[in-house]
Design a protein around this motif. Sequence first.
Motif, PDB file in Angstrom:
ATOM      1  N   GLN A  52     -15.711 -71.470  -5.216  1.00 14.09           N
ATOM      2  CA  GLN A  52     -14.499 -71.209  -4.457  1.00 14.09           C
ATOM      3  C   GLN A  52     -14.489 -69.765  -3.983  1.00 14.09           C
ATOM      4  O   GLN A  52     -14.985 -68.868  -4.666  1.00 14.09           O
ATOM      5  CB  GLN A  52     -13.251 -71.475  -5.312  1.00 14.09           C
ATOM      6  CG  GLN A  52     -13.139 -72.921  -5.770  1.00 14.09           C
ATOM      7  CD  GLN A  52     -11.918 -73.142  -6.641  1.00 14.09           C
ATOM      8  OE1 GLN A  52     -11.302 -72.197  -7.099  1.00 14.09           O
ATOM      9  NE2 GLN A  52     -11.575 -74.403  -6.853  1.00 14.09           N
ATOM     10  N   ALA A  53     -13.914 -69.543  -2.829  1.00 11.68           N
ATOM     11  CA  ALA A  53     -13.799 -68.191  -2.296  1.00 11.68           C
ATOM     12  C   ALA A  53     -12.611 -68.126  -1.353  1.00 11.68           C
ATOM     13  O   ALA A  53     -12.170 -69.137  -0.807  1.00 11.68           O
ATOM     14  CB  ALA A  53     -15.071 -67.793  -1.558  1.00 11.68           C
ATOM     15  N   GLY A  54     -12.097 -66.923  -1.133  1.00  9.05           N
ATOM     16  CA  GLY A  54     -10.987 -66.735  -0.220  1.00  9.05           C
ATOM     17  C   GLY A  54      -9.713 -66.379  -0.953  1.00  9.05           C
ATOM     18  O   GLY A  54      -9.674 -66.274  -2.174  1.00  9.05           O
ATOM     19  N   ASP A  55      -8.646 -66.193  -0.200  1.00  7.73           N
ATOM     20  CA  ASP A  55      -7.355 -65.863  -0.795  1.00  7.73           C
ATOM     21  C   ASP A  55      -6.798 -67.060  -1.550  1.00  7.73           C
ATOM     22  O   ASP A  55      -7.142 -68.209  -1.286  1.00  7.73           O
ATOM     23  CB  ASP A  55      -6.363 -65.438   0.295  1.00  7.73           C
ATOM     24  CG  ASP A  55      -6.829 -64.187   1.018  1.00  7.73           C
ATOM     25  OD1 ASP A  55      -7.525 -63.372   0.369  1.00  7.73           O
ATOM     26  OD2 ASP A  55      -6.531 -64.038   2.207  1.00  7.73           O
ATOM     27  N   ALA A  56      -5.941 -66.752  -2.503  1.00  7.88           N
ATOM     28  CA  ALA A  56      -5.382 -67.821  -3.333  1.00  7.88           C
ATOM     29  C   ALA A  56      -4.639 -68.854  -2.488  1.00  7.88           C
ATOM     30  O   ALA A  56      -4.648 -70.039  -2.793  1.00  7.88           O
ATOM     31  CB  ALA A  56      -4.448 -67.228  -4.384  1.00  7.88           C
ATOM     32  N   GLU A 102     -27.774 -68.989   3.261  1.00  7.62           N
ATOM     33  CA  GLU A 102     -26.989 -68.770   4.475  1.00  7.62           C
ATOM     34  C   GLU A 102     -25.915 -69.842   4.639  1.00  7.62           C
ATOM     35  O   GLU A 102     -24.775 -69.540   5.001  1.00  7.62           O
ATOM     36  CB  GLU A 102     -27.917 -68.778   5.695  1.00  7.62           C
ATOM     37  CG  GLU A 102     -28.847 -67.589   5.781  1.00  7.62           C
ATOM     38  CD  GLU A 102     -29.750 -67.665   6.983  1.00  7.62           C
ATOM     39  OE1 GLU A 102     -29.464 -66.990   7.994  1.00  7.62           O
ATOM     40  OE2 GLU A 102     -30.745 -68.412   6.930  1.00  7.62           O
ATOM     41  N   ARG A 103     -26.276 -71.077   4.371  1.00  4.28           N
ATOM     42  CA  ARG A 103     -25.300 -72.163   4.539  1.00  4.28           C
ATOM     43  C   ARG A 103     -24.135 -72.016   3.568  1.00  4.28           C
ATOM     44  O   ARG A 103     -22.982 -72.280   3.913  1.00  4.28           O
ATOM     45  CB  ARG A 103     -25.990 -73.511   4.348  1.00  4.28           C
ATOM     46  CG  ARG A 103     -25.045 -74.694   4.424  1.00  4.28           C
ATOM     47  CD  ARG A 103     -25.745 -75.930   4.915  1.00  4.28           C
ATOM     48  NE  ARG A 103     -26.271 -75.742   6.276  1.00  4.28           N
ATOM     49  CZ  ARG A 103     -26.689 -76.742   7.060  1.00  4.28           C
ATOM     50  NH1 ARG A 103     -26.623 -77.984   6.624  1.00  4.28           N
ATOM     51  NH2 ARG A 103     -27.165 -76.516   8.249  1.00  4.28           N
ATOM     52  N   LEU A 104     -24.422 -71.579   2.343  1.00  4.10           N
ATOM     53  CA  LEU A 104     -23.358 -71.355   1.371  1.00  4.10           C
ATOM     54  C   LEU A 104     -22.419 -70.254   1.854  1.00  4.10           C
ATOM     55  O   LEU A 104     -21.189 -70.412   1.821  1.00  4.10           O
ATOM     56  CB  LEU A 104     -23.945 -70.973   0.017  1.00  4.10           C
ATOM     57  CG  LEU A 104     -22.915 -70.641  -1.068  1.00  4.10           C
ATOM     58  CD1 LEU A 104     -22.283 -71.922  -1.592  1.00  4.10           C
ATOM     59  CD2 LEU A 104     -23.550 -69.870  -2.216  1.00  4.10           C
ATOM     60  N   ALA A 105     -22.992 -69.136   2.301  1.00  6.59           N
ATOM     61  CA  ALA A 105     -22.165 -68.008   2.750  1.00  6.59           C
ATOM     62  C   ALA A 105     -21.273 -68.406   3.915  1.00  6.59           C
ATOM     63  O   ALA A 105     -20.079 -68.085   3.942  1.00  6.59           O
ATOM     64  CB  ALA A 105     -23.070 -66.845   3.136  1.00  6.59           C
ATOM     65  N   LYS A 106     -21.843 -69.120   4.880  1.00  2.00           N
ATOM     66  CA  LYS A 106     -21.059 -69.505   6.053  1.00  2.00           C
ATOM     67  C   LYS A 106     -20.003 -70.543   5.695  1.00  2.00           C
ATOM     68  O   LYS A 106     -18.913 -70.551   6.273  1.00  2.00           O
ATOM     69  CB  LYS A 106     -21.992 -70.038   7.139  1.00  2.00           C
ATOM     70  CG  LYS A 106     -22.876 -68.961   7.761  1.00  2.00           C
ATOM     71  CD  LYS A 106     -23.819 -69.545   8.797  1.00  2.00           C
ATOM     72  CE  LYS A 106     -24.701 -68.460   9.410  1.00  2.00           C
ATOM     73  NZ  LYS A 106     -25.669 -69.021  10.394  1.00  2.00           N
ATOM     74  N   GLY A 110     -17.569 -68.033   6.358  1.00  2.80           N
ATOM     75  CA  GLY A 110     -17.738 -68.069   7.804  1.00  2.80           C
ATOM     76  C   GLY A 110     -18.698 -67.027   8.340  1.00  2.80           C
ATOM     77  O   GLY A 110     -18.786 -66.820   9.540  1.00  2.80           O
ATOM     78  N   THR A 111     -19.428 -66.336   7.466  1.00  4.31           N
ATOM     79  CA  THR A 111     -20.352 -65.284   7.879  1.00  4.31           C
ATOM     80  C   THR A 111     -21.396 -65.097   6.780  1.00  4.31           C
ATOM     81  O   THR A 111     -21.187 -65.522   5.639  1.00  4.31           O
ATOM     82  CB  THR A 111     -19.613 -63.954   8.111  1.00  4.31           C
ATOM     83  OG1 THR A 111     -20.563 -62.931   8.439  1.00  4.31           O
ATOM     84  CG2 THR A 111     -18.853 -63.530   6.877  1.00  4.31           C
ATOM     85  N   THR A 112     -22.518 -64.461   7.131  1.00  4.68           N
ATOM     86  CA  THR A 112     -23.530 -64.137   6.129  1.00  4.68           C
ATOM     87  C   THR A 112     -23.365 -62.717   5.598  1.00  4.68           C
ATOM     88  O   THR A 112     -24.107 -62.293   4.714  1.00  4.68           O
ATOM     89  CB  THR A 112     -24.944 -64.295   6.704  1.00  4.68           C
ATOM     90  OG1 THR A 112     -25.085 -63.453   7.855  1.00  4.68           O
ATOM     91  CG2 THR A 112     -25.212 -65.743   7.104  1.00  4.68           C
ATOM     92  N   ALA A 113     -22.378 -61.989   6.115  1.00  3.24           N
ATOM     93  CA  ALA A 113     -22.111 -60.623   5.638  1.00  3.24           C
ATOM     94  C   ALA A 113     -21.217 -60.701   4.397  1.00  3.24           C
ATOM     95  O   ALA A 113     -20.026 -60.341   4.447  1.00  3.24           O
ATOM     96  CB  ALA A 113     -21.461 -59.796   6.740  1.00  3.24           C
ATOM     97  N   VAL A 114     -21.782 -61.167   3.293  1.00  3.23           N
ATOM     98  CA  VAL A 114     -20.977 -61.448   2.104  1.00  3.23           C
ATOM     99  C   VAL A 114     -21.433 -60.664   0.882  1.00  3.23           C
ATOM    100  O   VAL A 114     -20.915 -60.892  -0.227  1.00  3.23           O
ATOM    101  CB  VAL A 114     -21.008 -62.967   1.782  1.00  3.23           C
ATOM    102  CG1 VAL A 114     -20.379 -63.763   2.904  1.00  3.23           C
ATOM    103  CG2 VAL A 114     -22.436 -63.432   1.512  1.00  3.23           C
TER     104      VAL A 114
END
Length: 231
Positions: A52-56, A102-106, A110-114
Amino acid sequence: EDGYTASYGRSAAFHAKLVDRLAALPGVTSVGVALRLPLASRGVPHLDVQLQAGDAGERATVAAAANMASADYFRTMGIPLRAGRSVRAGDLRGTPAVGGSERLAKSLFGTTAVVGRRILGTPGADTPSRVFTIVGVVGDVQWARIEDGYAPMVYFPILRDGDGLPADSNPVWYRPVDVQYAIRGTQLPTGRTIQRIVTELDRRVPAANVRSLGSIVDDATARVRLTMLLI
């Protein structure tokens, strides 16, 4: 858990010595260790994790295949490093670090800059979630079956060193069982040579299923090639 930690330390020490012995063979340029290799998953245990990732309030969740890999695994397999660095044994200390495809990051961001971002992961419904820091992004691989295409992947460090797991580690994330080796070089050792080295380190450990990556790909594409031939 104390018994498992001690066992883990012995296992890590064995694999560290084996990597050194294999890397020192004439013509060998790199040696990588992983829980399993792409397209070579039959009968080999693995982890499937929920990340999981992102804001709550708006959190992305991705079901990803998980692998455990040594620092030289990606270079040995020819999997390109897109950002950051490879996972390494010391990443088991403190807040655990992981690598992602890359697929996981996107899928998560939504980006590979993670690099430096944190994700929440769990290997099963009855296992507590844990926070991981992403330290690198690598190229996508075709994982279980070639017809499935690229899979979201998360990579954990496979082995630390001979003194066992850090005190705050949960061994379930780093259980090294039936690991697989990848060897790259201009001159590759024979199965007999590999078995001799393994036996010298520990005669109880077998070195099974020594084969080329080309033969693994041939097996993985056999059904598709047969279907196309019949058509």
